[in-house]
Design a protein around this motif. Structure first.
Motif, mmCIF file in Angstrom:
data_model
loop_
_atom_site.group_PDB
_atom_site.id
_atom_site.type_symbol
_atom_site.label_atom_id
_atom_site.label_comp_id
_atom_site.label_asym_id
_atom_site.label_seq_id
_atom_site.Cartn_x
_atom_site.Cartn_y
_atom_site.Cartn_z
ATOM 1 N N GLU A 138 0.824 -1.222 0.000
ATOM 2 C CA GLU A 138 0.000 0.000 0.000
ATOM 3 C C GLU A 138 0.857 1.271 0.000
ATOM 4 O O GLU A 138 0.434 2.315 -0.474
ATOM 5 C CB GLU A 138 -1.024 0.020 1.138
ATOM 6 N N TYR A 139 2.082 1.189 0.514
ATOM 7 C CA TYR A 139 2.990 2.335 0.448
ATOM 8 C C TYR A 139 3.347 2.643 -1.004
ATOM 9 O O TYR A 139 3.548 3.792 -1.377
ATOM 10 C CB TYR A 139 4.282 2.087 1.221
ATOM 11 N N SER A 140 3.458 1.590 -1.799
ATOM 12 C CA SER A 140 3.859 1.756 -3.196
ATOM 13 C C SER A 140 2.858 2.603 -3.964
ATOM 14 O O SER A 140 3.246 3.398 -4.824
ATOM 15 C CB SER A 140 4.007 0.393 -3.874
ATOM 16 N N PHE A 141 1.589 2.429 -3.663
ATOM 17 C CA PHE A 141 0.566 3.219 -4.359
ATOM 18 C C PHE A 141 0.825 4.708 -4.165
ATOM 19 O O PHE A 141 0.800 5.486 -5.123
ATOM 20 C CB PHE A 141 -0.837 2.836 -3.861
ATOM 21 N N THR A 142 1.123 5.111 -2.944
ATOM 22 C CA THR A 142 1.418 6.514 -2.652
ATOM 23 C C THR A 142 2.679 6.968 -3.384
ATOM 24 O O THR A 142 2.723 8.073 -3.934
ATOM 25 C CB THR A 142 1.587 6.720 -1.133
#
Length: 174
Positions: A138-142
């Motif tokens: 989910e960090y990657s999306f940001t």
């Protein structure tokens, strides 16, 4: 000791990298030429620099939030993953320019690109191209939201530069 270690086991993650490189570069080279060579080189260099800067912050000490493939050593296959990002940036900006994205469409384009990038990363995580040690998908999306926004800001800056140089279109470059 070699500068680039060969993988101890040539398995699914190495195949994933090879197949991804072949598929993305084949796709990119089949796209109609959209930019002059100067712009293409700038896009590739910017994408490569952005990827390496992000990796230097997140992959190495003091954070070491992930590592590539199935070893903490820098292997030859790790080196090849660096070449996935420039082609992603080029394809992204090719369609951004082709579709003449403006206004609120920027938001949806960045959102779609971030979803695609995150889904592709999820597949690479399943293939063990990335091994998370503190990172979460989910960090990657940001990060993709930020990176794609930077691609667009960079591209628009370059485009304005060439327009100011009295060129009607960036494709008018020699």
């Amino acid at each position: 000791m070699n500068v680039l270690e060969l993988p101890k086991n040539f398995d699914y993650n190495e195949w994933m990298i090879i197949i991804s490189l072949i598929a993305t570069y084949t796709f990119a080279f089949r796209l109609p030429k959209r930019f002059p060579q100067t712009i293409t080189i700038l896009i590739v260099l910017f994408s490569f620099s952005l990827e390496k800067s992000t990796d230097l912050i997140l992959e190495y000490p003091p954070y070491t939030l992930y590592y590539l493939n199935d070893s903490t050593l820098f292997e030859l296959s790790d080196f090849f993953t660096c070449f996935l990002y420039p082609v992603f940036g080029y394809i992204l900006l090719h369609y951004y320019d082709k579709w003449n994205i403006r206004g609120i469409s920027n938001f949806f384009f960045i959102l779609a690109g971030s979803i695609f990038g995150t889904l592709f990363e999820w597949i690479t995580v399943l293939a063990h191209v990335f091994e998370y040690t503190g990172w979460k998908l989910e960090y990657s999306f940001t990060v993709y939201l930020l990176v794609i926004s930077l691609y667009i800001v960079f591209f628009n800056f370059v485009k304005k530069f060439f327009i100011r140089a009295n060129l009607k279109n960036i494709n008018d470059l020699p």
